[in-house]
Motif scaffolding. Structure first.
Motif: not given
Lengths: 361, 361
Positions: B83-85, B107, B133, B136
Motif C-alpha cells: 500500500i502507498h498513498f 506516503n 524506502n 520516499s
C-alpha cells in the motif's frame, strides 16, 4: 558506515601496488592456452579494457613459461605466473620477466624447492603470492581436516589453510624475503571468510581475496559478492579476483560491482532500476535492458536511475546523476536532482542513453 | 564462523512465521497488474515452484484491492498487500483477506489514517510491515537529509529512515499493536546496512531485509548479495526479498543463493565450477552450462563440483556430494568422496546429470 581497512604492507607487482594505501586492485586470469600467444594477448587486452589491473596466466609447462616473455611485450598490465607442482616453471617464468609469482603451498614441493624459487624472485625483486586453496592442501593438513568432526570441518579447514600459508611465510621470511601476498580461497564462503579473519590476526602481508570455483555468472557472482562483501566490509582485502566460469571480462565487471556496492571504488555506470510491480505502466524491463546494453562501454562512474512509478521514482531519480521516473506511458527526465523535461515512452531509452553519453564524454 | 542471529519477536503472516526461531523466509513481489487475476495467479504459482514463501502484490487502486480475494483462493502462500498513498486501499485489502499489509510511512498520510488501518488489521490479526524506502521518505525527513554535508549523507539518510520507522512503530504501539515487521531499504548498500544496524539497537521486531531497486540480474544480484550478505552475516534479517528488474523467479533464486552461500538455508543444486585457465583440456564452460540448465528444476540441496584440472579438481570433487574432475579430454566421476569411474569428455555432462537426478529423486 565507514570501513576501516586493515593496515598492510605495500607490495609492488610491476607497476601496481598491492596493500598499504593503494586502492584495492582488480585482477583476473586468462583462460586461453598460455602458449597460444595471440589468443592470450587478445584476452588480456580485452581484460585491460574492462579495467583489469593485474593478469595471471597458468604456467603448466615450459612452453607456457617461455610464452610469457612474448606476451609481456604486447600488454600493459603486470603479468603474474601461476605455478603448481613444478618449481622449475617458476624459475623459467622469472626468466621470461613475470612481474609476480603465485605458488600453491599444497603442491609446490619441499622446502628446498621453495627456497630456490624465493632466491630467484628476490634477485629480480619479484613478489610471491602464497596462494592456498582448500581443494589442494598438503596431504597432512588434509588428513588433519578429515579427522575433524563434521560440525567442526569449516573451522578445521580454515585453520589448516592458515597453517599452510604460515609454514610458507616462514620459509620466505627465513630467507629475508618479505614481498609476500597471501590468499586463502575455499569454494565454501564461510570457510573463506574465517580463513582470512584468522590470517589477519597472524600477519601484516596484503591479502588477495576471492572465493574459488564460485561457479557460473549469476550464482558465482552471488557467492563472490557475499564472500568478498563480508571481507571488504571488515576491511580485509587489498586485491580482488572473482572466479567465474565463462569470459574473464565478467570477472572484472563483477569485481567492480562488488567494490562499487560498498562505495570502495567505482567504474562504469551503476543502474538503479526498480523491480517493477503492478503499478508500473511502461515496459521498464525493455528500457533497462536497452540502456544497459547501449552504455556497457562507458567507463566513468555514473549513477543512473530507471524507475517505474511515482512511489520511489522521483526520489531515486533525484539522488542519481541522471534518471527517468516513469508514469502512464511516459516519463520525466531528471539531471543532477532537477526535472529536465517530460518524455514519451518510445523516447525514454534513447533520450537517457544520449544524455548519459553526453555526461560521460 | 557461526552467525548469531539477532533475537526477534515472532510475527505470523498467514501460515508463515517471520522472526523468532523460524527459518529466514524468502519472498518476492508480482510484476503483473494485480487486477489481472489469471496473470497474477500464474506468476505466483511460478514463484511458489521456485521456493517463494510469501508473495506481495501492489494495490494501486480498488480493482487491485478487490482482486486479492480471488487471487488468494488460487494460491498456497501468504499474500501481502503493498500500500502507498491511500490508506483506504489497506482497509479494502484487509476485506479481501490479505495476510499482511505493507505500508510506507513516507506516503501513507497522517496519524489518523494509520490508526484506522491498524485497528482494522488488529481486528483480523493481520501483521503490518512498516516499509521505509530512502526514495520516499516523509518530506521533513528528506529535507533534514538534504541539509547534511555530502560526506554525512549516508549516515543522515540511515538515521532519517530509522526515525521514520520509529515514528510509525510508536503509532502502532500506542494502539497496543505489535505484529510489526520492519524494513529499511535504500538503493545504496552502505546506507541500507547502516539503517538496519541502527534499527537493531532500537527494537526487537523482525526485519524484512532487501536492497531496493538493485538493478538487473547480474548487477542487482551482486548488490543484493553484498548488502544482504553483510547483514545476514551479522545476524540481521528474518525474511529476505531480492529486488531485481526481470522475472520474479530470479529474485527467489538469488535469495536462496545468498542464503546458501552463508550456509543458512539451501535449496537446489550448488555448482562449484572452476573458472578454467590455461591448464584446462576439456570444454568446461559447455559442460557447466549443460549441467546447470538440465538440473535447474532440482529442489533438493546438492553440491556438485565441475572441475577442469588436477590442481583443485580431485580435492573439490571429493568435498562435493558428486562431481567430475577433468583431465585430458576425459574426466573422473566422484560420488560422496570416492572415485566411481573414468568418463570420456563427450559423456561427462550427460553422466553427471543422470547421477544428480538419481541422487535427488
Amino acid at each position: 558506515m565507514d570501513i576501516t581497512r586493515r593496515r598492510t604492507k605495500a607490495v609492488q607487482v610491476g607497476t601496481v601496488t598491492i596493500g598499504g594505501d593503494s586502492p584495492i586492485s582488480v585482477q583476473s586470469m586468462t583462460k586461453t592456452r598460455t602458449d597460444d600467444v595471440p589468443a592470450t594477448v587478445a584476452q588480456i587486452l580485452h581484460l585491460e579494457d574492462a579495467g583489469c589491473e593485474i593478469v595471471r596466466c597458468a604456467v603448466p609447462d615450459e612452453n607456457a613459461a617461455r610464452a610469457l616473455a612474448e606476451i609481456k611485450k604486447q600488454i600493459h598490465i603486470p603479468l603474474v605466473a601461476d605455478i603448481h607442482f613444478q618449481h622449475k616453471l617458476a624459475l623459467e617464468a622469472l626468466e621470461s620477466g613475470a612481474d609476480g609469482l603465485r605458488i600453491n603451498p599444497g603442491n609446490i614441493g619441499d622446502r628446498k624447492k621453495v627456497e630456490e624459487v624465493v632466491r630467484a624472485a628476490a634477485e629480480r625483486n619479484v613478489p610471491i603470492r602464497i596462494g592456498v586453496n582448500s581443494g589442494s592442501l598438503e596431504k597432512e593438513l588434509r588428513d588433519q581436516v578429515e579427522r575433524a568432526k563434521p560440525e567442526d570441518r569449516r573451522e578445521a579447514t580454515a585453520q589448516a589453510m592458515v597453517e599452510s600459508a604460515r609454514t610458507h611465510i616462514g620459509i620466505l621470511e627465513d630467507l629475508g624475503f618479505d614481498k609476500i601476498v597471501i590468499s586463502l580461497k575455499s569454494s565454501d564462503v564461510p570457510t573463506t571468510i574465517q580463513a582470512y579473519r584468522l590470517m589477519a590476526q597472524a600477519c601484516g602481508y596484503p591479502f588477495h581475496i576471492g572465493v574459488t570455483e564460485a561457479g557460473s555468472i549469476v550464482s558465482g557472482a552471488v557467492k563472490s559478492a557475499v564472500g568478498l562483501g563480508v571481507l571488504l566490509n571488515e576491511g580485509l582485502g587489498d586485491t580482488v579476483r572473482v572466479s567465474l566460469t565463462g569470459p574473464p571480462e565478467n570477472e572484472v565487471r563483477v569485481a567492480y560491482m562488488i567494490l562499487g556496492a560498498l562505495g570502495i571504488r567505482r567504474r562504469g555506470p551503476e543502474i538503479v532500476s526498480c523491480p517493477t510491480c503492478g503499478r508500473c505502466q511502461v515496459d521498464l524491463v525493455r528500457i533497462v535492458e536497452e540502456v544497459e546494453r547501449s552504455i556497457a562501454d562507458v567507463k566513468s562512474p555514473v549513477r543512473i536511475a530507471v524507475m517505474g512509478c511515482v512511489v520511489n521514482g522521483p526520489g531515486e531519480a533525484t539522488d542519481a546523476d541522471i534518471g527517468i521516473a516513469c508514469g502512464k506511458e511516459s516519463g520525466v527526465l531528471f539531471k543532477l536532482g532537477e526535472i529536465v523535461r517530460k518524455i514519451s515512452e518510445e523516447e525514454l531509452a534513447r533520450t537517457l542513453i544520449g544524455e548519459v553519453r553526453r555526461m560521460t564524454e
